[in-house]
Motif scaffolding. Structure first.
Motif, PDB file in Angstrom:
ATOM      1  N   MET A   1     -60.102 -56.379 -37.413  1.00  0.00           N
ATOM      2  CA  MET A   1     -60.955 -57.248 -36.604  1.00  0.00           C
ATOM      3  C   MET A   1     -60.149 -57.716 -35.388  1.00  0.00           C
ATOM      4  O   MET A   1     -58.926 -57.711 -35.406  1.00  0.00           O
ATOM      5  CB  MET A   1     -61.405 -58.471 -37.424  1.00  0.00           C
ATOM      6  CG  MET A   1     -62.425 -58.140 -38.486  1.00  0.00           C
ATOM      7  SD  MET A   1     -63.953 -57.559 -37.732  1.00  0.00           S
ATOM      8  CE  MET A   1     -64.821 -56.991 -39.204  1.00  0.00           C
ATOM      9  N   LYS A   2     -60.861 -58.143 -34.353  1.00  0.00           N
ATOM     10  CA  LYS A   2     -60.217 -58.578 -33.111  1.00  0.00           C
ATOM     11  C   LYS A   2     -59.126 -59.608 -33.415  1.00  0.00           C
ATOM     12  O   LYS A   2     -59.363 -60.567 -34.152  1.00  0.00           O
ATOM     13  CB  LYS A   2     -61.261 -59.186 -32.171  1.00  0.00           C
ATOM     14  CG  LYS A   2     -60.729 -59.477 -30.777  1.00  0.00           C
ATOM     15  CD  LYS A   2     -61.864 -59.965 -29.889  1.00  0.00           C
ATOM     16  CE  LYS A   2     -61.373 -60.355 -28.508  1.00  0.00           C
ATOM     17  NZ  LYS A   2     -60.896 -59.244 -27.704  1.00  0.00           N
ATOM     18  N   ASP A   3     -57.971 -59.380 -32.851  1.00  0.00           N
ATOM     19  CA  ASP A   3     -56.820 -60.255 -33.090  1.00  0.00           C
ATOM     20  C   ASP A   3     -56.630 -61.185 -31.894  1.00  0.00           C
ATOM     21  O   ASP A   3     -56.372 -60.739 -30.782  1.00  0.00           O
ATOM     22  CB  ASP A   3     -55.572 -59.388 -33.292  1.00  0.00           C
ATOM     23  CG  ASP A   3     -54.347 -60.213 -33.655  1.00  0.00           C
ATOM     24  OD1 ASP A   3     -54.457 -61.457 -33.686  1.00  0.00           O
ATOM     25  OD2 ASP A   3     -53.292 -59.607 -33.913  1.00  0.00           O
ATOM     26  N   VAL A   4     -56.802 -62.490 -32.129  1.00  0.00           N
ATOM     27  CA  VAL A   4     -56.590 -63.462 -31.045  1.00  0.00           C
ATOM     28  C   VAL A   4     -55.356 -64.310 -31.367  1.00  0.00           C
ATOM     29  O   VAL A   4     -55.324 -65.514 -31.133  1.00  0.00           O
ATOM     30  CB  VAL A   4     -57.839 -64.351 -30.819  1.00  0.00           C
ATOM     31  CG1 VAL A   4     -58.912 -63.585 -30.086  1.00  0.00           C
ATOM     32  CG2 VAL A   4     -58.376 -64.905 -32.136  1.00  0.00           C
ATOM     33  N   GLY A   5     -54.380 -63.638 -31.942  1.00  0.00           N
ATOM     34  CA  GLY A   5     -53.135 -64.318 -32.286  1.00  0.00           C
ATOM     35  C   GLY A   5     -53.040 -64.663 -33.755  1.00  0.00           C
ATOM     36  O   GLY A   5     -52.008 -65.134 -34.221  1.00  0.00           O
ATOM     37  N   ASN A   6     -54.122 -64.381 -34.498  1.00  0.00           N
ATOM     38  CA  ASN A   6     -54.156 -64.739 -35.917  1.00  0.00           C
ATOM     39  C   ASN A   6     -53.696 -63.593 -36.822  1.00  0.00           C
ATOM     40  O   ASN A   6     -53.422 -63.792 -37.992  1.00  0.00           O
ATOM     41  CB  ASN A   6     -55.574 -65.164 -36.315  1.00  0.00           C
ATOM     42  CG  ASN A   6     -56.623 -64.190 -35.841  1.00  0.00           C
ATOM     43  OD1 ASN A   6     -56.728 -63.891 -34.660  1.00  0.00           O
ATOM     44  ND2 ASN A   6     -57.401 -63.659 -36.774  1.00  0.00           N
ATOM     45  N   HIS A   7     -53.627 -62.395 -36.289  1.00  0.00           N
ATOM     46  CA  HIS A   7     -53.173 -61.200 -36.997  1.00  0.00           C
ATOM     47  C   HIS A   7     -53.904 -60.963 -38.330  1.00  0.00           C
ATOM     48  O   HIS A   7     -53.342 -61.191 -39.405  1.00  0.00           O
ATOM     49  CB  HIS A   7     -51.660 -61.265 -37.254  1.00  0.00           C
ATOM     50  CG  HIS A   7     -50.866 -61.629 -36.052  1.00  0.00           C
ATOM     51  ND1 HIS A   7     -51.040 -61.026 -34.830  1.00  0.00           N
ATOM     52  CD2 HIS A   7     -49.898 -62.571 -35.878  1.00  0.00           C
ATOM     53  CE1 HIS A   7     -50.206 -61.566 -33.957  1.00  0.00           C
ATOM     54  NE2 HIS A   7     -49.514 -62.501 -34.555  1.00  0.00           N
ATOM     55  N   PRO A   8     -55.157 -60.510 -38.260  1.00  0.00           N
ATOM     56  CA  PRO A   8     -55.885 -60.229 -39.507  1.00  0.00           C
ATOM     57  C   PRO A   8     -55.218 -59.110 -40.295  1.00  0.00           C
ATOM     58  O   PRO A   8     -54.762 -58.121 -39.708  1.00  0.00           O
ATOM     59  CB  PRO A   8     -57.279 -59.814 -39.014  1.00  0.00           C
ATOM     60  CG  PRO A   8     -57.059 -59.343 -37.610  1.00  0.00           C
ATOM     61  CD  PRO A   8     -55.934 -60.167 -37.069  1.00  0.00           C
ATOM     62  N   VAL A   9     -55.164 -59.260 -41.592  1.00  0.00           N
ATOM     63  CA  VAL A   9     -54.463 -58.294 -42.440  1.00  0.00           C
ATOM     64  C   VAL A   9     -55.434 -57.266 -43.031  1.00  0.00           C
ATOM     65  O   VAL A   9     -55.113 -56.083 -43.127  1.00  0.00           O
ATOM     66  CB  VAL A   9     -53.686 -59.017 -43.558  1.00  0.00           C
ATOM     67  CG1 VAL A   9     -53.099 -58.028 -44.560  1.00  0.00           C
ATOM     68  CG2 VAL A   9     -52.565 -59.869 -42.946  1.00  0.00           C
ATOM     69  N   SER A  10     -56.625 -57.706 -43.424  1.00  0.00           N
ATOM     70  CA  SER A  10     -57.605 -56.774 -43.997  1.00  0.00           C
ATOM     71  C   SER A  10     -57.849 -55.626 -43.024  1.00  0.00           C
ATOM     72  O   SER A  10     -57.797 -55.819 -41.811  1.00  0.00           O
ATOM     73  CB  SER A  10     -58.937 -57.482 -44.268  1.00  0.00           C
ATOM     74  OG  SER A  10     -58.744 -58.486 -45.238  1.00  0.00           O
ATOM     75  N   ALA A  11     -58.113 -54.455 -43.574  1.00  0.00           N
ATOM     76  CA  ALA A  11     -58.280 -53.280 -42.710  1.00  0.00           C
ATOM     77  C   ALA A  11     -59.541 -52.509 -43.067  1.00  0.00           C
ATOM     78  O   ALA A  11     -60.047 -52.603 -44.196  1.00  0.00           O
ATOM     79  CB  ALA A  11     -57.052 -52.383 -42.831  1.00  0.00           C
ATOM     80  N   TYR A  12     -60.043 -51.778 -42.092  1.00  0.00           N
ATOM     81  CA  TYR A  12     -61.242 -50.949 -42.272  1.00  0.00           C
ATOM     82  C   TYR A  12     -60.915 -49.517 -41.856  1.00  0.00           C
ATOM     83  O   TYR A  12     -60.148 -49.294 -40.917  1.00  0.00           O
ATOM     84  CB  TYR A  12     -62.393 -51.469 -41.417  1.00  0.00           C
ATOM     85  CG  TYR A  12     -62.905 -52.821 -41.852  1.00  0.00           C
ATOM     86  CD1 TYR A  12     -63.992 -52.925 -42.716  1.00  0.00           C
ATOM     87  CD2 TYR A  12     -62.300 -53.983 -41.413  1.00  0.00           C
ATOM     88  CE1 TYR A  12     -64.471 -54.161 -43.126  1.00  0.00           C
ATOM     89  CE2 TYR A  12     -62.761 -55.232 -41.816  1.00  0.00           C
ATOM     90  CZ  TYR A  12     -63.848 -55.304 -42.669  1.00  0.00           C
ATOM     91  OH  TYR A  12     -64.308 -56.534 -43.083  1.00  0.00           O
ATOM     92  N   ILE A  13     -61.517 -48.582 -42.559  1.00  0.00           N
ATOM     93  CA  ILE A  13     -61.402 -47.174 -42.173  1.00  0.00           C
ATOM     94  C   ILE A  13     -62.785 -46.730 -41.696  1.00  0.00           C
ATOM     95  O   ILE A  13     -63.774 -46.886 -42.426  1.00  0.00           O
ATOM     96  CB  ILE A  13     -60.947 -46.308 -43.377  1.00  0.00           C
ATOM     97  CG1 ILE A  13     -59.557 -46.760 -43.848  1.00  0.00           C
ATOM     98  CG2 ILE A  13     -60.940 -44.823 -43.004  1.00  0.00           C
ATOM     99  CD1 ILE A  13     -59.162 -46.225 -45.223  1.00  0.00           C
ATOM    100  N   LEU A  14     -62.868 -46.273 -40.476  1.00  0.00           N
ATOM    101  CA  LEU A  14     -64.147 -45.821 -39.926  1.00  0.00           C
ATOM    102  C   LEU A  14     -63.874 -44.688 -38.949  1.00  0.00           C
ATOM    103  O   LEU A  14     -63.188 -44.876 -37.943  1.00  0.00           O
ATOM    104  CB  LEU A  14     -64.867 -46.974 -39.203  1.00  0.00           C
ATOM    105  CG  LEU A  14     -66.220 -46.634 -38.582  1.00  0.00           C
ATOM    106  CD1 LEU A  14     -67.276 -46.360 -39.673  1.00  0.00           C
ATOM    107  CD2 LEU A  14     -66.702 -47.759 -37.669  1.00  0.00           C
ATOM    108  N   THR A  15     -64.417 -43.515 -39.240  1.00  0.00           N
ATOM    109  CA  THR A  15     -64.223 -42.389 -38.319  1.00  0.00           C
ATOM    110  C   THR A  15     -65.331 -42.391 -37.275  1.00  0.00           C
ATOM    111  O   THR A  15     -66.445 -42.872 -37.544  1.00  0.00           O
ATOM    112  CB  THR A  15     -64.242 -41.037 -39.066  1.00  0.00           C
ATOM    113  OG1 THR A  15     -65.507 -40.907 -39.717  1.00  0.00           O
ATOM    114  CG2 THR A  15     -63.138 -40.949 -40.092  1.00  0.00           C
TER     115      THR A  15
END
Lengths: 283, 191
Positions: free
Chosen positions: B168-182
């Protein structure tokens, strides 16, 4: 975002109290009005405004009984605001006690400087807590600056009301009204300019419903300036300064409501879901 | 330091809502509230269209704004570095809801406190997977410590083409969860 009325009223009252304190303390330094009864009345109103603001803020909370937990995170914005309200009230009490004990000129000067700092800081601090990366429309220094300048317009109008209705030495009265009206004129104009810059810089006037709130704020700012310009020419009694206070409330509260209405999260998947994107809404 | 999170392979998600339902059932999430929500996205114009589902939940930010703004420490990190909410400490200021960049926190009207995905901490702390992962019908959700190359989540990311891995968009919070989408399935719009 929905307007958070308890928070809007808290920052309105705390900011107004702060800038009434600023101008009252400036007067102590300048020595234009030396009537301690007037100063005492101002201090009592400042304390009442700050306390009412604090109560309004607490109305926003669901579990006020757990508030002492804030001591575990003293760097948070809410803790800072609570401390500033407490310090303003404490300063008023100290001033009132010392006024009854004939405080020295040096003490008066020192406490007045502290009062000016507290007044400016509280009006800025109540807005700085909203600077957060999740809210692009709020995440700018123009946000707390707008809080500060609209609070200064409201506080100037309050101070003008106090001075204009003060019954004292005629020469001192005229001079004090002249000063207070200048404060109102300048703060009203500065507030009008700063909120316009904020709205343009953030591009937040295009959203529906917000132009009306912005108009209330902007007209309120100009109203305070106009009252300042008018009050400087003649002693007008209570009518014109009262209009100034109403304009000050419109400027300050209008901006706070406008700011909440302009608040849009970076993304909002669950808290305020976009119904159009929800499976059941579109299938 | 560990970074526990959920990885979602949106290529495989069928939008069955099993994760959403099992999350509500496991955690007793109130009617109308969600800790995990599956959103449908349609891209393009007919006849050249794409459709995919995006399960959303707490992104377990490394520099979590919700933890930073919480005045009482109700939003906190546990010993495993997982962002949680202690509802007993929540004063209901909802400041964390304003501060969350993704709007994935919900207000529980009954207990007057903010809640969110806990990564089913009561299950994961005893070695189980979160309910949403266990009940995912298409096996597109993976849980684990992203610093542990042997965790299911790390393995899923290692197996994916790096260009298909999104946050997800990082505004300095550094999200850890990840998505795989081709790109064949859909275009990632949230970075």
């Amino acid at each position: 975002m929905e307007i958070q009325w308890p928070l809007a009223i808290f920052t309105l009252l705390a900011g107004g109290a702060g800038w009434l304190l600023v101008w009252s303390c400036v007067n102590q330094l300048r020595g234009t009005v030396t009537d301690d009864k007037l100063f005492s009345r101002e201090l009592i109103v400042i304390a009442i405004l700050a306390i009412c603001g604090g109560i309004s803020s607490a109305m926003h909370l669901s579990h006020v009984d757990r508030m002492m937990g804030a001591l575990s995170h003293p760097a948070s914005a809410i803790f800072t605001e609570a401390v500033m309200v407490g310090l303003v009230v404490l300063l008023c009490i100290v001033f009132l006690v010392l006024l009854r004990r004939d405080m020295s000129a040096g003490t008066r000067k020192a406490l007045s400087i502290v009062g000016i700092v507290f007044g400016v800081v509280i009006s800025f601090a109540t807005g700085s807590g909203y600077m957060m990366s999740s809210q692009p429309n709020w995440n700018t220094l123009l946000m707390p600056l707008s809080y500060l300048v609209t609070a200064s317009a409201f506080g100037s109008a309050l101070y003008l009301l106090f001075v204009d209705t003060w019954k004292g030495d005629e020469a001192a009265h005229g001079k004090a009204v002249g000063e207070a009206s200048k404060y109102a004129l300048v703060t009203g104009l500065v507030a009008a300019v700063v909120v316009v810059i904020y709205a343009i810089a953030q591009g937040v006037l295009s959203l529906s419903g917000e132009p009306a709130l912005f108009a209330v704020c902007f007209i309120g700012c100009l109203g305070v300036a106009a009252v300042g310009a008018g009050a400087g020419k003649a002693t007008t009694g209570i009518a014109l300064p009262s209009v100034g206070v109403i304009c000050g409330v419109a400027a300050s509260l209008g901006f706070r409501c406008f700011m909440f209405a302009a608040g849009t999260s970076l993304l909002s998947f669950i808290a305020t879901p976009d119904a159009a994107n929800h499976f059941f809404a579109t299938i | 330091m560990s970074h526990y999170a959920i990885v979602v392979n949106a290529d495989l998600c069928t939008g069955c809502m099993s994760c959403e339902v099992s999350c509500k059932q496991e955690n007793g999430v109130a009617l109308g509230q969600y800790w995990n929500k599956v959103l449908r996205y349609t891209q393009g114009t007919f006849p050249d269209t794409k459709q995919f589902w995006l399960p959303t939940m707490c992104q377990q930010c490394e520099d979590a704004p919700c933890v930073n703004v919480c005045p009482t420490g109700a939003s906190y990190r546990n010993e495993d570095n997982i962002v949680l909410v202690n509802t007993e400490k929540c004063i209901g200021c909802r400041y964390c809801m304003m501060a969350c960049p993704y709007g994935v926190r919900s207000w529980n009207e009954e207990i007057k406190a903010v809640q969110k995905c806990t990564l089913c901490n009561h299950l994961t702390s005893v070695g189980e997977d979160p309910a949403c992962v266990k009940n995912c019908a298409s096996k597109c959700r993976y849980y684990g410590d992203l610093d542990d190359p042997n965790s299911d989540a790390s393995k899923a990311l290692a197996a994916a083409d790096p260009e298909t891995i999104h946050h997800m968009k990082d505004v300095g919070n550094h999200p850890v969860s990840a998505y795989i989408l081709t790109s064949r399935i859909g275009s990632w719009e949230w970075d």
